[in-house]
Design an enzyme around this catalytic site. Sequence first.
Site, PDB file in Angstrom:
ATOM      1  N   ASP A 151       0.827  -1.199   0.000  1.00 11.54           N
ATOM      2  CA  ASP A 151       0.000   0.000   0.000  1.00 11.54           C
ATOM      3  C   ASP A 151       0.868   1.258   0.000  1.00 11.54           C
ATOM      4  O   ASP A 151       2.094   1.200   0.167  1.00 11.54           O
ATOM      5  CB  ASP A 151      -0.909  -0.023   1.232  1.00 11.54           C
ATOM      6  CG  ASP A 151      -2.140   0.848   1.073  1.00 11.54           C
ATOM      7  OD1 ASP A 151      -2.374   1.364  -0.036  1.00 11.54           O
ATOM      8  OD2 ASP A 151      -2.870   1.021   2.071  1.00 11.54           O
TER       9      ASP A 151
ATOM     10  N   TYR B 283       6.378 -10.170   6.808  1.00 10.38           N
ATOM     11  CA  TYR B 283       6.314  -8.722   6.998  1.00 10.38           C
ATOM     12  C   TYR B 283       6.943  -8.361   8.348  1.00 10.38           C
ATOM     13  O   TYR B 283       6.815  -9.112   9.322  1.00 10.38           O
ATOM     14  CB  TYR B 283       4.865  -8.231   6.997  1.00 10.38           C
ATOM     15  CG  TYR B 283       4.229  -8.122   5.635  1.00 10.38           C
ATOM     16  CD1 TYR B 283       4.304  -6.929   4.906  1.00 10.38           C
ATOM     17  CD2 TYR B 283       3.543  -9.196   5.087  1.00 10.38           C
ATOM     18  CE1 TYR B 283       3.705  -6.823   3.659  1.00 10.38           C
ATOM     19  CE2 TYR B 283       2.938  -9.093   3.829  1.00 10.38           C
ATOM     20  CZ  TYR B 283       3.029  -7.901   3.123  1.00 10.38           C
ATOM     21  OH  TYR B 283       2.435  -7.801   1.889  1.00 10.38           O
TER      22      TYR B 283
END
Length: 324
Positions: free
Chosen positions: A108, A167
Amino acid sequence: MLGLAPLSFVPPPPRTSAAAAACGGNVSQLADTGHVTILGPEVDEGDAVPLENMHKWRMVIAYDGTNFKGWQYQPSPPTVQCFLENALIRLTKLDRKKLCLVGAGRTDTGVHAWGQVAHFTTPFAYHCLDNIHSAINGLLPSEIRVREISAARPEFHARTSAKSKIYHYKIYNEAIMDPFHNRYAYHSAYKLNPHAMREAAKHFIGTHDFTSFANAAHNDRVRSPIKKITRFDVTEMGAILQLEVEGTGFMYRQVRNMVALLLQIGKEALPPDIVTAIISARDRKELAKVALSAPPHGLYLMSVNYDKEILEPPEGSPPISFVC
């Protein structure tokens, strides 16, 4: 870490480009930029190339996401994929359709990456990948770097072949923020309880319906909310509290929403077992009652993992870039 200059981007032409590239071709300087372009075989874009004659290439990419509108292609404001495509179009003389650049994860706006993976295709082969690797990086802004290029098997797909993704989310947990971490870690002046966060993180592990942790996506893809989290670690690194999560896949903003809940638990505003209750609710509104999404600049896509067999290069392929 240096301050970042404003980005300048020229959208790639829809179906044409300015230069072709192949390892071992003639090297020339671009008069306007000083970047190196490698001239290679001419490819007539009007000629159809049979799929069996296409060559697939895998890239590992790192980027500082601060000034980008995420990974996914859109010409304005620019995205990481846009800049990569622009460089590849100039170097290969192929259009977007033939390059077919696909990333493993659609990070994003403002999210960083160390191990994003992407693939692209060409109707010609390279015999050594060092020159094309250097040329691509020469055309990219300094915030984006291709770390590695290798030949890929025809069946390899950066997104659908992935078995797991890792992540990191970094939290700077001191009263005064270190300005050198300002772009790359979330600042929590409130002293967090890492033990409570570790206990809570354990509740995420396993296969669950993560509807409560997914924002509505801005695309037409319908994705299953059933995801498997294999580990969720909370590590103290001095002033940095690092959250590391590995899973088979993640919904839109899922990681940031899980981090947001852990932050509230770290502040001891909520008990660790609330994770189970919110997962079971399968309702995004339940999470919204207690936590807002964590900001993007603390999040990093660190690696995308594949089965060893799918990463085996085709017979006769060139070595990985800068290994030959």
